[in-house]
Design an enzyme around this catalytic site. Structure first.
Site, PDB file in Angstrom:
ATOM      1  N   SER A  60      -6.320  -4.515  -1.594  1.00 18.97           N
ATOM      2  CA  SER A  60      -5.618  -4.935  -2.804  1.00 18.97           C
ATOM      3  C   SER A  60      -4.193  -5.340  -2.462  1.00 18.97           C
ATOM      4  O   SER A  60      -3.622  -4.861  -1.484  1.00 18.97           O
ATOM      5  CB  SER A  60      -5.577  -3.767  -3.784  1.00 18.97           C
ATOM      6  OG  SER A  60      -4.775  -2.747  -3.220  1.00 18.97           O
ATOM      7  N   LYS A  61      -3.692  -6.208  -3.302  1.00 23.09           N
ATOM      8  CA  LYS A  61      -2.332  -6.721  -3.130  1.00 23.09           C
ATOM      9  C   LYS A  61      -1.291  -5.617  -3.031  1.00 23.09           C
ATOM     10  O   LYS A  61      -0.254  -5.783  -2.434  1.00 23.09           O
ATOM     11  CB  LYS A  61      -1.964  -7.559  -4.346  1.00 23.09           C
ATOM     12  CG  LYS A  61      -2.526  -8.948  -4.330  1.00 23.09           C
ATOM     13  CD  LYS A  61      -1.769  -9.772  -5.321  1.00 23.09           C
ATOM     14  CE  LYS A  61      -2.614 -10.188  -6.414  1.00 23.09           C
ATOM     15  NZ  LYS A  61      -2.948 -11.141  -7.140  1.00 23.09           N
ATOM     16  N   ARG A  62      -1.574  -4.496  -3.691  1.00 20.88           N
ATOM     17  CA  ARG A  62      -0.593  -3.418  -3.701  1.00 20.88           C
ATOM     18  C   ARG A  62      -0.361  -2.842  -2.313  1.00 20.88           C
ATOM     19  O   ARG A  62       0.719  -2.390  -1.989  1.00 20.88           O
ATOM     20  CB  ARG A  62      -1.073  -2.271  -4.600  1.00 20.88           C
ATOM     21  CG  ARG A  62      -0.828  -2.533  -6.022  1.00 20.88           C
ATOM     22  CD  ARG A  62      -1.444  -1.478  -6.902  1.00 20.88           C
ATOM     23  NE  ARG A  62      -1.567  -2.023  -8.229  1.00 20.88           N
ATOM     24  CZ  ARG A  62      -0.548  -2.207  -9.056  1.00 20.88           C
ATOM     25  NH1 ARG A  62       0.645  -1.833  -8.706  1.00 20.88           N
ATOM     26  NH2 ARG A  62      -0.724  -2.752 -10.230  1.00 20.88           N
ATOM     27  N   LYS A  63      -1.431  -2.831  -1.515  1.00 23.66           N
ATOM     28  CA  LYS A  63      -1.320  -2.157  -0.216  1.00 23.66           C
ATOM     29  C   LYS A  63      -1.295  -3.102   0.969  1.00 23.66           C
ATOM     30  O   LYS A  63      -0.810  -2.743   2.031  1.00 23.66           O
ATOM     31  CB  LYS A  63      -2.493  -1.186  -0.055  1.00 23.66           C
ATOM     32  CG  LYS A  63      -2.682  -0.295  -1.263  1.00 23.66           C
ATOM     33  CD  LYS A  63      -2.919   1.142  -0.880  1.00 23.66           C
ATOM     34  CE  LYS A  63      -2.797   2.070  -2.056  1.00 23.66           C
ATOM     35  NZ  LYS A  63      -4.031   2.559  -2.589  1.00 23.66           N
ATOM     36  N   THR A 117      -2.892  -9.979   0.464  1.00 24.93           N
ATOM     37  CA  THR A 117      -4.272 -10.465   0.438  1.00 24.93           C
ATOM     38  C   THR A 117      -4.357 -11.989   0.488  1.00 24.93           C
ATOM     39  O   THR A 117      -5.450 -12.535   0.570  1.00 24.93           O
ATOM     40  CB  THR A 117      -5.014  -9.993  -0.833  1.00 24.93           C
ATOM     41  OG1 THR A 117      -4.223 -10.361  -1.955  1.00 24.93           O
ATOM     42  CG2 THR A 117      -5.245  -8.490  -0.829  1.00 24.93           C
TER      43      THR A 117
END
Ligand code: GLU
Length: 495
Positions: A258-261, A264
């Site tokens: 995911s973009k958070r981690k 992407t």
């Protein structure tokens, strides 16, 4: 597990143009491509743009461009055409309508006149009673006359699939083996929406059949859609392709990428200076191995040695450090001339410099000052220790939340331009009753690492969405490590 491929396979990726080109698309594309090349088949790109709410016009070109950069060539696609075009679903609408009507005639589908309000109510009741959500098949029971009457009265309708209410649907996944689903657990899914657009399920099956796709190789997230597709193939009387569902890429904590981690977007890796061949090698290792412990290998070697038997299940971890290590191995091998060309063609490009120069030229008196003033336009991750990223009087978690809200608003932009960026930040400032300076300084430091940098909105625009997102996320991580300052504005306790 491994099947004998007789005729040259036809495989496809079917990205939806809903945003930035995703690293997962590159991963799936690689395995489709390698499988096709191994068996002398064709690799096709089809654009699935039927979800008009999530559609982003700029996304299609970005996806094609990113896959081209990634180093994979397609044999048929929206830009080059081919014998089974058009390769964009919005240009194939009559086919889906015809197919849906065919299923009505064959008594495998029906018109559903239920209003959105009724469906919402149904869902509410189901949730309240802890029942699984799903359509109650209200219109499946309508008689032909009743349906005709509603149709004549001009009532809006969708077309739903008459899913068998009993029995089991199964398919043989090339790497997972036999997968079975009880039909009773499947919903009467919508095939054609009220706006005349097909759903993913109908369009995907109609096109895979029309385009003579022999093998569907896609992500694990589609496993639960496959029984619906198998039933659709049966209802049409068509032969289903063979299915293979690859494991989802994971963050290092094993959650779905995911973009958070992790960044992407393929564009982020391109901007970072990852070599396409290193990225292909890295993604090949997300489930597949050449055997032994050889980790560095070319796509050609992968093609030569490709079999599904070398694919192992278990969530492949997208470890950025590992990718960097691998990229370093490839970079080391490049001759100096290739390095010089790369730096000129990819780092100091005329296009990029033309955007940066106007932001810097007011600030320098000699050319030697250019690099120190513009270094953050060329570097990657920044360090925030020791900076004044936390404005006085605000808690670190509050500032981290500001960043998160601004990032969310950035995600909705259909265009990465100075006016749009400015509007996001000004709206944020106004809605939160802040002063511009409260947010400008932390934002400036997050994206440039320094309190003195060129005009903020222009800098954000030139750096690009991926880099801004990455730096703001890292700044948020840093803010979260800070000890909260002692509350301000409190009266000293009388002793
Ligand atoms: N449009 C789907 C996607 O965005 C395609 C899934 C499939 O390959 O069937 O990934």
């Amino acid at each position: 597990m491994n099947q004998v491929v007789i005729a040259p396979p036809r495989v496809r990726i079917a990205p939806s143009p809903t945003g930035d080109p995703h690293i997962g698309t590159a991963y799936i594309a690689l395995f489709n491509y390698v499988f096709a090349k191994k068996h002398g088949g064709k690799f096709i790109i089809r654009i699935e743009d039927t979800d008009r709410n999530r559609y982003r016009p700029e996304s299609e070109a970005m996806i094609l461009d990113a896959i081209r950069w990634f180093g994979i060539e397609w044999d048929e696609g929206p830009d080059i055409g081919g014998p089974y075009g058009p390769y964009k679903q919005s240009e194939r609408l009559p086919l889906y309508l015809e197919a849906a009507k065919e299923l009505i005639i064959k008594n495998h589908a029906y018109r559903c006149f239920c209003s959105v309000a009724r469906l919402e109510k149904l869902r509410e009741v189901q949730t309240a009673n802890k029942l699984p959500p799903g359509y109650d098949r209200h219109c499946r029971a309508l008689s032909v006359e009743e349906a005709e009457k509603k149709l004549a009265a001009g009532e809006k309708f969708t077309i739903r699939f008459k899913v068998p209410t009993s029995g089991v649907t199964s398919f043989n996944d090339q790497i997972r083996g036999k997968i079975e689903f009880e039909n009773a657990r499947l919903d009467d899914l919508v095939l054609l929406k009220a706006d005349g657009y097909p759903t993913y399920h109908l369009a995907s099956v109609v096109d895979d059949n029309a385009m003579k796709i022999t093998h569907v190789i896609r992500g694990e997230e589609w496993v639960s859609s496959t029984p619906k597709h198998v039933l659709l193939y049966e209802a049409f009387g068509w032969t289903a392709p063979l299915f293979t569902h690859l494991n989802l890429l994971r963050n290092t904590d094993k959650s779905k990428i995911s973009k958070r981690k992790n960044p992407t977007s393929i564009l982020y890796y391109r901007r970072k200076g990852i070599l396409p061949k290193a990225l292909r090698n890295f993604l090949a290792l997300m489930g597949w191995s050449l055997g032994g412990d050889q980790e560095i290998f070319s796509t050609e070697t992968m093609i030569e040695n490709f079999t599904w038997e070398r694919f192992s299940l278990g969530g492949p971890v997208f470890d950025l450090q590992k990718l960097l290590w691998m990229n370093g191995q490839y970079l080391k091998q490049l001759p100096d001339e290739a390095w010089v060309a790369m730096i000129r063609d990819q780092v100091f490009t005329d296009e990029y410099l033309k955007q940066i120069v106007p932001l810097i030229k007011e600030r320098v008196q000699a050319l030697e000052e250019f690099i120190p003033n513009a270094d953050f336009f060329f570097t990657g991750d920044l360090k925030y220790e020791g900076t004044s990223i936390l404005p006085k009087g605000f808690a670190a978690k509050v500032v981290a939340k500001w960043f998160s809200d601004i990032l969310e608003a950035f995600e909705t932009l259909d265009e990465w331009s100075v006016p749009k960026i400015k509007a996001v930040i000004e709206t944020f400032v106004a809605q939160n009753g802040l002063k511009t300076k409260d947010i400008f300084m932390p934002l400036r430091i997050a994206i440039s690492g320094t309190p003195v940098s060129p005009p903020l909105f222009e800098t954000i625009q030139v750096l690009g969405k991926e880099m801004v997102r990455r730096r703001m996320r890292l700044a948020m991580d840093y803010l979260k490590t800070l000890k909260e300052p002692i509350a301000q504005n409190t009266e000293p306790t009388p002793s």
